[in-house]
Scaffold this motif. Structure first.
Motif, short mmCIF file in Angstrom:
data_model
loop_
_atom_site.label_atom_id
_atom_site.label_comp_id
_atom_site.label_asym_id
_atom_site.label_seq_id
_atom_site.Cartn_x
_atom_site.Cartn_y
_atom_site.Cartn_z
N ARG A 1 0.85 -1.19 0.00
CA ARG A 1 0.00 0.00 0.00
C ARG A 1 0.88 1.24 0.00
O ARG A 1 2.03 1.21 0.44
CB ARG A 1 -0.93 0.00 1.21
N LEU A 2 0.32 2.33 -0.47
CA LEU A 2 1.02 3.61 -0.40
C LEU A 2 0.85 4.18 1.01
O LEU A 2 -0.04 3.77 1.75
CB LEU A 2 0.46 4.59 -1.43
N THR A 3 1.66 5.14 1.34
CA THR A 3 1.56 5.80 2.63
C THR A 3 0.36 6.74 2.63
O THR A 3 0.08 7.39 1.62
CB THR A 3 2.85 6.61 2.90
N PHE A 4 -0.33 6.83 3.76
CA PHE A 4 -1.45 7.77 3.86
C PHE A 4 -0.93 9.19 3.75
O PHE A 4 0.08 9.55 4.36
CB PHE A 4 -2.18 7.60 5.19
N ILE B 1 -0.73 -0.25 10.97
CA ILE B 1 -0.16 0.97 10.39
C ILE B 1 0.45 1.80 11.52
O ILE B 1 -0.18 1.99 12.56
CB ILE B 1 -1.23 1.76 9.64
N PRO B 2 1.67 2.29 11.33
CA PRO B 2 2.32 3.08 12.39
C PRO B 2 1.47 4.28 12.81
O PRO B 2 0.89 4.97 11.97
CB PRO B 2 3.62 3.55 11.74
N LYS B 3 1.42 4.52 14.11
CA LYS B 3 0.64 5.63 14.66
C LYS B 3 1.10 6.96 14.08
O LYS B 3 0.28 7.84 13.80
CB LYS B 3 0.75 5.64 16.17
N SER B 4 2.40 7.10 13.86
CA SER B 4 2.93 8.36 13.31
C SER B 4 2.35 8.64 11.93
O SER B 4 2.07 9.79 11.59
CB SER B 4 4.45 8.32 13.25
N LYS C 1 -7.06 10.53 14.98
CA LYS C 1 -7.45 11.39 16.09
C LYS C 1 -7.20 12.87 15.82
O LYS C 1 -7.89 13.73 16.36
CB LYS C 1 -6.72 10.96 17.36
N LYS C 2 -6.22 13.20 14.99
CA LYS C 2 -5.89 14.60 14.71
C LYS C 2 -6.56 15.13 13.44
O LYS C 2 -6.38 16.29 13.08
CB LYS C 2 -4.38 14.77 14.58
N ALA C 3 -7.34 14.29 12.77
CA ALA C 3 -7.92 14.66 11.48
C ALA C 3 -9.34 15.21 11.62
O ALA C 3 -10.08 14.85 12.54
CB ALA C 3 -7.93 13.45 10.55
N VAL C 4 -9.70 16.04 10.66
CA VAL C 4 -11.07 16.50 10.50
C VAL C 4 -11.76 15.44 9.63
O VAL C 4 -11.27 15.11 8.54
CB VAL C 4 -11.13 17.87 9.81
#
Length: 154
Positions: A37-40, A91-94, A119-122
């Motif tokens: 998969r690609l990175t988010f 998937i890494p939390k970072s 958690k930090k996303a709209v």
């Protein structure tokens, strides 16, 4: 598998050459290949596509794509909440914390999973799904109202 390495052949072409079904070619391909998969990115979209029943007892696969570049990030074989929970735990939390915007449809598990892992996303709903929902609601109301009138009430 060797035939699928040729850029001019697609699943249906290979199925005709080997006298097997297209779905068998896809199953074999999926079994022996792993596409990373690609990175988010900062802005992602989560949606689903209808897929025939698979070994995950789901008729829908979950699709993740990059809202900015319009590139496919990943496809999971199921959109079920328990499956997505397991998926995001790998998937890494970072990486998850770098996501600033998550666009979803109105499927409740997407909202729940998004709140849990981004958690930090709209988190917002795709406007096309909102408009479709409004149109369907107005249409249902119109039909209900029309049925309440008798045929000779002008």
């Amino acid at each position: 598998m060797e035939l699928l390495k040729q850029p001019n052949l697609i699943f249906s072409s290979v199925s005709r050459l080997l006298f097997i079904s297209g779905s068998s070619v896809v199953r074999i391909f999926d079994k022996y290949t792993h596409i990373s998969r690609l990175t988010f990115s900062e802005a992602i979209c989560i949606d689903e596509v209808y897929t025939k029943a698979n070994s995950f007892d789901s008729n829908y696969s979950c699709v993740f794509y990059d809202f900015i570049t319009h590139k496919l990030i990943d496809i999971t074989p199921s959109r079920r909440k328990d499956f997505l929970h397991s998926y995001f735990q790998c998937i890494p939390k970072s990486e998850l914390d770098n996501v600033k915007y998550v666009c979803i449809n109105m499927y409740m598990p997407y909202k729940q999973i998004s709140k849990m892992y981004f958690k930090k996303a709209v988190i917002f709903i795709d406007s096309s799904h909102i408009i479709k929902n409004l149109i369907d609601s107005f249409s249902n109301l119109r039909v209900k109202l029309m049925k309440s009138y008798t045929s000779n009430s002008y």
